[in-house]
Design an enzyme around this catalytic site. Structure first.
Site, PDB file in Angstrom:
ATOM      1  N   HIS A  70       0.809  -1.211   0.000  1.00 43.63           N
ATOM      2  CA  HIS A  70       0.000   0.000   0.000  1.00 43.63           C
ATOM      3  C   HIS A  70       0.847   1.268   0.000  1.00 43.63           C
ATOM      4  O   HIS A  70       0.365   2.342  -0.355  1.00 43.63           O
ATOM      5  CB  HIS A  70      -0.931   0.018   1.218  1.00 43.63           C
ATOM      6  N   GLY A  71       2.090   1.172   0.415  1.00 40.00           N
ATOM      7  CA  GLY A  71       2.955   2.343   0.426  1.00 40.00           C
ATOM      8  C   GLY A  71       4.177   2.116   1.298  1.00 40.00           C
ATOM      9  O   GLY A  71       4.129   1.371   2.273  1.00 40.00           O
TER      10      GLY A  71
END
Length: 353
Positions: free
Chosen positions: A212-213
């Site tokens: 997701h990051g």
């Protein structure tokens, strides 16, 4: 370390596109893929899923491209797809964006959160994320269905889950499938020993968080879910009966709290919300009275998540009718009016991932 960034411009949805290609390449390497270049090209560029999923698998899609039935106009699929798209759009612009402003205020604007404001902030983000991402998925599935293509289900009322395993069977289902088939099982799954199984589970959730990051918040979120999943796997061996209401309360509060690390831009911001939810910054009952309509909206849509039918159930019509088309058009018009009234861009959360 002081390392200069390359300032690369990446296309939207690069992570979803990449996972789709990984599955195809791995299966090609294992010799389980037989297809033509035309079908592969269509599989890669099929636009409804490109930006934010669901993460499609070639074995689910390519046979449909060859099917004669998919090339014939189907009124039921068109009407059902239109209804599903309309529900998803209204979820996004009418519900998710409403909660977005309240969540942003608590996370990014206010420096001190009282008990009531902190809970409003965390619950608003939990609802924003759910209606935002599930709304886009509805739109993707609906658009695809208009072309007689059935994409995999990605959400199944995840906030109704009574345990962490049930939650991950319901939330972002295609990502869970990818992590299971292309990370967990190749690492050994549960075939080696209990300790190795726990390590594999933890690794899967760490990778899922970092997907997701590249941020510490995503890492903490993934680690917490990994620990919870492994712990539940041990506890379920004991015959401990728990009332469904109690199990749901524990599960939802865990999800709601871990979303804070998912959303917060820094640990300080996450701790600010957690501190407020614990009551260390005061009760803030005056805010409860002042924002009674906002708290009422949170309660209403929590009940929708807990007890209402999901989009697939609502759009599961057996016979197309004028009434269904009329409902779809009304939902679309309502969504457009809301977008015009807001007079601003409405971005999906998962564009960031």
């Amino acid at each position: 370390m002081d390392i200069a960034l390359l300032s690369l411009i990446l296309p939207l949805g690069i992570s979803f596109f990449t996972l789709t290609q990984i599955t195809f390449l791995v299966d090609c390497y294992e010799g389980s893929v037989k297809t033509s270049f035309v079908n592969y090209f269509l599989f890669v560029t099929f636009f409804p899923h490109l930006i934010m999923g669901p993460i499609i698998h070639h074995k689910d899609m390519m046979p449909q491209f060859d099917s004669l039935r998919a090339k014939i106009f189907n009124k039921q699929n068109l009407v059902k797809g239109l209804l599903l798209f309309s529900i998803g759009l209204l979820k996004k612009v009418g519900i998710a964006d409403m909660f977005s402003s309240w969540a942003n205020y608590g996370f990014d604007t206010t420096t001190i959160l009282t008990l009531t404001l902190a809970w409003k902030t965390s619950l608003s983000y939990s609802l924003q994320l759910y209606f935002d991402f599930s709304g886009y998925t509805d739109m993707a599935l609906g658009t695809s269905l208009m072309f007689n293509i059935h994409m995999p289900l990605n959400f199944d009322s995840p906030y109704k889950a009574l345990n962490i395993q049930d939650f991950w069977r319901r939330w972002h289902m295609t990502l869970s499938r990818f992590l299971r088939d292309y990370v967990y099982i190749p690492l050994g799954g549960n075939r080696i020993c209990r300790l190795r199984t726990d390590i594999n589970v933890f690794a899967v959730f760490i990778i899922g968080g970092l997907w997701h990051g590249a941020g510490w918040g995503f890492l903490v979120w993934g680690a917490l879910h990994g620990l919870a999943y492994a712990t539940y796997s041990h506890l379920k061996k004991f015959t401990i009966k728990m009332p469904a209401v109690v199990a749901w309360c524990i599960m939802f509060n865990f999800i709601n709290i871990t979303w804070i690390f998912f959303r917060a831009k820094s640990f300080e911001s996450a701790l600010k919300v957690l501190r407020g939810m614990s009551g260390f910054a005061g009760l803030g009952l005056e805010f409860l009275r002042a924002d009674i309509l906002q708290y009422g909206a949170i309660i209403i849509f929590l009940f929708v998540c807990f007890f209402g039918k999901n989009s697939m159930e609502l759009s599961n019509i057996k016979t197309p009718s004028f009434k269904t088309v009329l409902i779809s058009i009304c939902l679309l018009i309502t969504s457009v009016i809301i977008m015009i009234e807001k007079n601003m861009a409405s971005e999906f959360l998962y564009f960031n991932f």
